[in-house]
Design an enzyme around this catalytic site. Structure first.
Site, PDB file in Angstrom:
ATOM      1  N   GLY A 163      -8.723  -3.141   3.680  1.00 41.90           N
ATOM      2  CA  GLY A 163      -7.898  -3.046   4.869  1.00 41.90           C
ATOM      3  C   GLY A 163      -6.762  -2.083   4.617  1.00 41.90           C
TER       4      GLY A 163
ATOM      5  CD  GLN B 182      -1.112  -0.936   3.404  1.00 41.91           C
ATOM      6  OE1 GLN B 182      -2.019  -1.242   4.156  1.00 41.91           O
ATOM      7  NE2 GLN B 182      -1.123  -1.243   2.123  1.00 41.91           N
TER       8      GLN B 182
ATOM      9  CB  CYS C  56      -0.813  -5.196  -0.963  1.00 44.53           C
ATOM     10  SG  CYS C  56      -0.154  -4.120   0.322  1.00 44.53           S
ATOM     11  CG  LEU C  57      -4.875  -0.307  -0.965  1.00 43.40           C
ATOM     12  CD1 LEU C  57      -5.524   0.596   0.076  1.00 43.40           C
ATOM     13  CD2 LEU C  57      -5.543  -0.146  -2.318  1.00 43.40           C
TER      14      LEU C  57
ATOM     15  CG  HIS D 243      -2.652  -8.250   3.682  1.00 42.20           C
ATOM     16  ND1 HIS D 243      -2.293  -8.716   2.428  1.00 42.20           N
ATOM     17  CD2 HIS D 243      -2.313  -6.938   3.681  1.00 42.20           C
ATOM     18  CE1 HIS D 243      -1.764  -7.725   1.723  1.00 42.20           C
ATOM     19  NE2 HIS D 243      -1.775  -6.629   2.461  1.00 42.20           N
ATOM     20  CD  GLU D 244      -4.449  -4.464   5.885  1.00 46.45           C
ATOM     21  OE1 GLU D 244      -3.461  -3.708   5.965  1.00 46.45           O
ATOM     22  OE2 GLU D 244      -4.979  -4.765   4.799  1.00 46.45           O
TER      23      GLU D 244
ATOM     24  CG  HIS E 269       0.942  -3.979   5.778  1.00 47.47           C
ATOM     25  ND1 HIS E 269       1.914  -3.737   4.831  1.00 47.47           N
ATOM     26  CD2 HIS E 269      -0.178  -4.285   5.085  1.00 47.47           C
ATOM     27  CE1 HIS E 269       1.390  -3.901   3.625  1.00 47.47           C
ATOM     28  NE2 HIS E 269       0.127  -4.239   3.739  1.00 47.47           N
TER      29      HIS E 269
END
Ligand code: ZN
Length: 174
Positions: free
Chosen positions: A45, A50, A90-91, A132-133, A136
């Protein structure tokens, strides 16, 4: 246009995002770059902040396979059911993992890249990614939702990221 992963604590990750009302060539390019970054980084994701874009846009790809990703615009959660704790990464937080409680089943509404309205019920892994996304897009990050035990374990790594950021900004103003 070339976009790269933004690492916490870059403020674009916590400042929040604006809705998308029109899909133009610029936005399509952003989506293309997000797809590239997602699969290069082997993520499941990715949210627009991000890659430094403060808009309500995210990709969800539970399989991690290119072509399976769903482009999600202006998402909202209509209802939630259940709660379970599971491991997340998480990236924007390299090498940091921890347990986060999430709703098990969610009913969601969003728009696709043609601005067509969609409604879905998601459960388990894909529901976890979606939550999660979506966080963000609201300027929220997973380290603030971790269980206290997980958070304590990664506190040193979080401090390292803060330190790296201080060093970066010192270099850029030198
Ligand atoms: Zn993330």
């Amino acid at each position: 246009m070339k976009l790269d992963i933004v690492i916490w604590p870059d403020p674009v990750l916590t400042d929040g995002t604006a809705p998308i009302t029109e899909v133009d060539d610029d936005l399509r390019q952003v989506v293309g770059e997000m797809r590239r970054v997602l699969f290069e980084e082997r993520g499941v994701g990715l949210a627009a902040p991000q890659v430094g874009i403060a808009r309500r846009l995210m990709l969800v790809c539970p399989s991690g396979d290119p072509g399976d990703e769903v482009v999600v615009l202006n998402p909202e959660i209509l209802s939630v059911e259940g709660s379970e704790t599971g491991e997340e990464g998480c990236l924007s937080f390299p090498s940091i993992y921890g347990k986060v409680p999430r709703a098990v089943t969610i009913r969601v509404r969003y728009q696709d890249l043609d601005l067509r309205e969609r409604e879905l019920e998601l459960s388990g892994w894909v529901a976890r990614i979606f939550q999660h996304e979506l966080d963000h897009l609201n300027g929220e990050v997973f380290i603030d939702k971790m269980t206290p035990e997980s958070r304590e374990k990664v506190e040193d790594q979080i401090e390292d990221l803060r330190e790296q950021d201080r060093r970066r900004s010192a270099e850029s103003t030198a």
